[in-house]
Design a protein around this motif. Structure first.
Motif, PDB file in Angstrom:
ATOM      1  N   LEU A 149       0.619  -1.082  -0.353  1.00 54.38           N
ATOM      2  CA  LEU A 149       0.426  -0.083   0.296  1.00 54.38           C
ATOM      3  C   LEU A 149       0.479   1.345   0.171  1.00 54.38           C
ATOM      4  CD1 LEU A 149      -2.519   1.696   0.158  1.00 54.38           C
ATOM      5  CD2 LEU A 149      -2.633   1.309   2.854  1.00 54.38           C
ATOM      6  N   LEU A 150       1.416   1.623   0.886  1.00 51.00           N
ATOM      7  CA  LEU A 150       2.704   2.407   1.032  1.00 51.00           C
ATOM      8  C   LEU A 150       3.741   2.692  -0.306  1.00 51.00           C
ATOM      9  CD1 LEU A 150       2.493   2.818   4.965  1.00 51.00           C
ATOM     10  CD2 LEU A 150       1.225   3.753   3.056  1.00 51.00           C
ATOM     11  N   LYS A 151       4.031   1.906  -0.403  1.00 51.84           N
ATOM     12  CA  LYS A 151       5.522   1.563  -1.183  1.00 51.84           C
ATOM     13  C   LYS A 151       6.542   2.587  -0.265  1.00 51.84           C
ATOM     14  CE  LYS A 151       2.675   0.743  -4.928  1.00 51.84           C
ATOM     15  NZ  LYS A 151       2.032   1.010  -6.496  1.00 51.84           N
ATOM     16  N   LYS A 152       7.144   2.636   0.848  1.00 51.80           N
ATOM     17  CA  LYS A 152       7.796   3.263   1.080  1.00 51.80           C
ATOM     18  C   LYS A 152       7.870   2.890   2.967  1.00 51.80           C
ATOM     19  CE  LYS A 152       4.740   7.032   1.847  1.00 51.80           C
ATOM     20  NZ  LYS A 152       3.739   8.500   1.932  1.00 51.80           N
ATOM     21  N   ASP A 153       9.482   3.495   3.469  1.00 52.20           N
ATOM     22  CA  ASP A 153       9.256   3.870   4.571  1.00 52.20           C
ATOM     23  C   ASP A 153       7.717   4.040   5.475  1.00 52.20           C
ATOM     24  OD1 ASP A 153      11.599   2.441   4.093  1.00 52.20           O
ATOM     25  OD2 ASP A 153      12.244   4.319   4.723  1.00 52.20           O
ATOM     26  N   ILE A 154       7.646   3.491   6.212  1.00 54.39           N
ATOM     27  CA  ILE A 154       6.681   3.820   7.544  1.00 54.39           C
ATOM     28  C   ILE A 154       6.843   4.965   8.479  1.00 54.39           C
ATOM     29  CG2 ILE A 154       4.524   3.019   8.797  1.00 54.39           C
ATOM     30  CD1 ILE A 154       4.941   0.166   7.597  1.00 54.39           C
ATOM     31  N   LYS A 155       6.857   5.524   7.898  1.00 55.46           N
ATOM     32  CA  LYS A 155       7.122   6.827   9.182  1.00 55.46           C
ATOM     33  C   LYS A 155       6.082   7.989   9.375  1.00 55.46           C
ATOM     34  CE  LYS A 155      11.687   7.349   7.196  1.00 55.46           C
ATOM     35  NZ  LYS A 155      13.184   7.948   5.742  1.00 55.46           N
ATOM     36  N   GLN A 156       4.722   7.714   9.014  1.00 59.85           N
ATOM     37  CA  GLN A 156       3.201   8.507   9.211  1.00 59.85           C
ATOM     38  C   GLN A 156       2.947   7.813  10.096  1.00 59.85           C
ATOM     39  OE1 GLN A 156       2.856   8.971   4.855  1.00 59.85           O
ATOM     40  NE2 GLN A 156       3.594  10.954   5.314  1.00 59.85           N
ATOM     41  N   VAL A 157       2.317   8.531  10.701  1.00 55.11           N
ATOM     42  CA  VAL A 157       0.793   7.869  11.694  1.00 55.11           C
ATOM     43  C   VAL A 157      -0.402   7.378  11.038  1.00 55.11           C
ATOM     44  CG1 VAL A 157      -1.245   8.342  13.184  1.00 55.11           C
ATOM     45  CG2 VAL A 157       1.061   9.317  13.379  1.00 55.11           C
ATOM     46  N   ILE A 158      -0.453   6.855  10.281  1.00 55.25           N
ATOM     47  CA  ILE A 158      -2.226   6.266   9.349  1.00 55.25           C
ATOM     48  C   ILE A 158      -3.303   5.480   9.565  1.00 55.25           C
ATOM     49  CG2 ILE A 158       0.261   5.838   7.690  1.00 55.25           C
ATOM     50  CD1 ILE A 158       0.237   2.722   7.649  1.00 55.25           C
ATOM     51  N   MET A 159      -4.406   5.679   8.845  1.00 52.59           N
ATOM     52  CA  MET A 159      -5.291   5.552   9.700  1.00 52.59           C
ATOM     53  C   MET A 159      -5.607   5.065   7.966  1.00 52.59           C
ATOM     54  SD  MET A 159      -8.636   6.628  11.298  1.00 52.59           S
ATOM     55  CE  MET A 159      -9.246   7.524  10.280  1.00 52.59           C
ATOM     56  N   ILE A 160      -6.578   2.899   7.696  1.00 58.48           N
ATOM     57  CA  ILE A 160      -6.420   2.557   6.837  1.00 58.48           C
ATOM     58  C   ILE A 160      -7.541   1.829   7.480  1.00 58.48           C
ATOM     59  CG2 ILE A 160      -6.438   0.722   5.491  1.00 58.48           C
ATOM     60  CD1 ILE A 160      -3.281   1.037   5.983  1.00 58.48           C
ATOM     61  N   ASN A 161      -8.869   2.053   6.141  1.00 58.79           N
ATOM     62  CA  ASN A 161     -10.166   1.854   6.393  1.00 58.79           C
ATOM     63  C   ASN A 161     -10.634   1.555   4.467  1.00 58.79           C
ATOM     64  OD1 ASN A 161     -11.166   3.920   8.486  1.00 58.79           O
ATOM     65  ND2 ASN A 161      -9.702   5.568   7.788  1.00 58.79           N
ATOM     66  N   ILE A 162     -10.813  -0.247   4.934  1.00 53.35           N
ATOM     67  CA  ILE A 162     -11.521  -1.289   4.381  1.00 53.35           C
ATOM     68  C   ILE A 162     -12.487  -1.170   4.321  1.00 53.35           C
ATOM     69  CG2 ILE A 162     -10.382  -3.380   2.995  1.00 53.35           C
ATOM     70  CD1 ILE A 162      -8.010  -3.483   4.078  1.00 53.35           C
ATOM     71  N   LEU A 163     -13.233  -0.356   3.078  1.00 54.71           N
ATOM     72  CA  LEU A 163     -14.290  -0.612   3.529  1.00 54.71           C
ATOM     73  C   LEU A 163     -15.327  -1.769   1.637  1.00 54.71           C
ATOM     74  CD1 LEU A 163     -14.975   3.596   3.046  1.00 54.71           C
ATOM     75  CD2 LEU A 163     -14.898   1.858   5.149  1.00 54.71           C
ATOM     76  N   GLY A 164     -16.159  -2.171   2.433  1.00 51.52           N
ATOM     77  CA  GLY A 164     -17.557  -3.341   1.477  1.00 51.52           C
ATOM     78  C   GLY A 164     -18.461  -2.005   1.226  1.00 51.52           C
ATOM     79  N   TYR A 165     -17.929  -0.597   0.945  1.00 52.08           N
ATOM     80  CA  TYR A 165     -19.378  -0.454   0.068  1.00 52.08           C
ATOM     81  C   TYR A 165     -18.359   0.859  -0.884  1.00 52.08           C
ATOM     82  CZ  TYR A 165     -18.584   2.094   4.489  1.00 52.08           C
ATOM     83  OH  TYR A 165     -18.277   3.229   5.588  1.00 52.08           O
ATOM     84  N   ASN A 166     -19.138   2.309  -1.391  1.00 49.90           N
ATOM     85  CA  ASN A 166     -17.947   3.031  -2.196  1.00 49.90           C
ATOM     86  C   ASN A 166     -18.838   4.239  -1.301  1.00 49.90           C
ATOM     87  OD1 ASN A 166     -17.515   1.293  -4.031  1.00 49.90           O
ATOM     88  ND2 ASN A 166     -19.295   1.855  -5.623  1.00 49.90           N
ATOM     89  N   PHE A 167     -17.758   4.582  -0.738  1.00 45.80           N
ATOM     90  CA  PHE A 167     -17.743   6.084  -0.071  1.00 45.80           C
ATOM     91  C   PHE A 167     -17.487   6.921  -0.270  1.00 45.80           C
ATOM     92  CE2 PHE A 167     -15.567   8.489   3.712  1.00 45.80           C
ATOM     93  CZ  PHE A 167     -16.674   9.028   4.579  1.00 45.80           C
ATOM     94  N   LEU A 168     -16.271   6.897  -1.215  1.00 48.31           N
ATOM     95  CA  LEU A 168     -16.269   8.624  -2.455  1.00 48.31           C
ATOM     96  C   LEU A 168     -16.551   8.458  -3.014  1.00 48.31           C
ATOM     97  CD1 LEU A 168     -12.385   8.551  -0.697  1.00 48.31           C
ATOM     98  CD2 LEU A 168     -14.708   9.652   0.438  1.00 48.31           C
ATOM     99  N   ASP A 169     -16.909  10.254  -3.714  1.00 41.51           N
ATOM    100  CA  ASP A 169     -17.619  10.294  -5.560  1.00 41.51           C
ATOM    101  C   ASP A 169     -16.296  10.493  -6.408  1.00 41.51           C
ATOM    102  OD1 ASP A 169     -19.558  10.155  -7.020  1.00 41.51           O
ATOM    103  OD2 ASP A 169     -19.672  12.297  -6.701  1.00 41.51           O
ATOM    104  N   VAL A 170     -15.591   9.184  -6.334  1.00 39.46           N
ATOM    105  CA  VAL A 170     -14.580   9.232  -7.855  1.00 39.46           C
ATOM    106  C   VAL A 170     -14.615   8.305  -7.833  1.00 39.46           C
ATOM    107  CG1 VAL A 170     -13.314  10.925  -5.723  1.00 39.46           C
ATOM    108  CG2 VAL A 170     -12.811   8.536  -5.682  1.00 39.46           C
ATOM    109  N   GLU A 171     -13.832   7.386  -8.759  1.00 38.63           N
ATOM    110  CA  GLU A 171     -13.249   6.471  -9.054  1.00 38.63           C
ATOM    111  C   GLU A 171     -12.433   5.696  -9.224  1.00 38.63           C
ATOM    112  OE1 GLU A 171     -12.418   6.489 -13.609  1.00 38.63           O
ATOM    113  OE2 GLU A 171     -14.564   7.401 -13.637  1.00 38.63           O
ATOM    114  N   ASP A 172     -11.257   6.406  -8.076  1.00 39.39           N
ATOM    115  CA  ASP A 172      -9.890   6.119  -7.554  1.00 39.39           C
ATOM    116  C   ASP A 172     -11.210   4.254  -6.706  1.00 39.39           C
ATOM    117  OD1 ASP A 172      -8.432   7.040  -9.163  1.00 39.39           O
ATOM    118  OD2 ASP A 172      -7.986   8.532  -7.984  1.00 39.39           O
ATOM    119  N   TYR A 173     -10.581   3.140  -6.420  1.00 42.42           N
ATOM    120  CA  TYR A 173     -10.154   2.550  -5.474  1.00 42.42           C
ATOM    121  C   TYR A 173      -9.143   2.846  -4.357  1.00 42.42           C
ATOM    122  CZ  TYR A 173      -7.157  -0.682  -7.492  1.00 42.42           C
ATOM    123  OH  TYR A 173      -5.955  -1.535  -8.233  1.00 42.42           O
ATOM    124  N   ILE A 174      -8.777   3.136  -4.546  1.00 40.87           N
ATOM    125  CA  ILE A 174      -7.712   3.864  -3.079  1.00 40.87           C
ATOM    126  C   ILE A 174      -7.577   5.072  -2.962  1.00 40.87           C
ATOM    127  CG2 ILE A 174      -5.755   3.062  -2.200  1.00 40.87           C
ATOM    128  CD1 ILE A 174      -4.995   0.822  -3.426  1.00 40.87           C
TER     129      ILE A 174
END
Length: 220
Positions: free
Chosen positions: A46-71
């Protein structure tokens, strides 16, 4: 319930399989001692880099945002200077599985391999993912073990039953009842986001609560 119905229900329960879309299975799988390699492999994809940040990952079984990207990766910017990003050490990711299924993802990418495995929707896609990623082959063995444990299955079934009851209750509620339920859910989400120190403006946007309502929740 008749005796035959009870037997049929027991049979379906034994045959039912669970995947990582179930909260209990997801938490048990990634938090289990010895499974650190799976979490690291997923995050690297997912990150493709060193984990140096505070991250929150939401994996949803429904569409939440009005954009085509799934990530979708968020960025926190100033209200009057949208080009100026702040709090760069914090990131939120929204992964929408229904969009993932429809976009013919590149299965050579590690994150898509993991999403296919987590979603467990397209068996052919899952098979390709496991063939391309040795970690997923091991993960499948672990999943089969976990979903065979009586206690884990029981908790997963209770979580699934709770979700089904919640959906059923919403479907049979009046419009007022639905609004009240949504308000309570927004309050629960707001509490979690406050604990993560998310900016007030973002909490308002996500929960649709007023500034005064969120301030009251914070004070309590």
């Amino acid at each position: 319930m008749t005796e035959n119905q009870q037997k049929e229900r027991l049979k379906r329960t034994k045959e039912k399989t669970y995947n990582l879309k179930n909260d209990v299975i997801f938490q048990t799988f990634f938090a289990r001692k010895g499974n650190e390699e799976f979490l690291i492999d997923f995050l690297n994809g997912l990150l493709k880099k060193d984990i140096k940040q505070v991250i929150m990952i939401n994996i949803l079984g429904y569409n939440f945002l009005d954009v085509e990207d799934y990530i979708s990766e968020t960025a926190i910017v100033l209200e009057k200077h949208r080009e100026y990003e702040v709090l760069t050490g914090i990131k939120w990711y929204f992964i929408e599985l229904p969009k993932f299924r429809k976009q013919n993802p590149d299965m050579n990418e590690k994150i898509n391999q993991w999403l296919a495995f987590i979603d467990d929707y397209d068996r052919e896609m899952v098979k390709v993912a496991e063939e391309k990623n040795d970690k997923l082959k091991k993960a499948r063995i672990e999943m089969n073990y976990l979903t065979g444990e009586a206690e884990t299955r029981r908790l997963a079934e209770l979580r699934e039953k709770w979700e089904m009851d919640r959906v059923s209750a919403i479907n049979h509620a009046t419009r007022k009842g639905i609004e009240e339920g949504e308000k309570k859910n927004s309050i629960v989400i707001a509490k979690k986001l406050l604990k993560l120190n998310m900016p007030l403006e973002q909490i308002i946007e996500i929960t649709e609560l007023t500034k005064e309502e969120i301030e009251n929740i914070k004070n309590k």
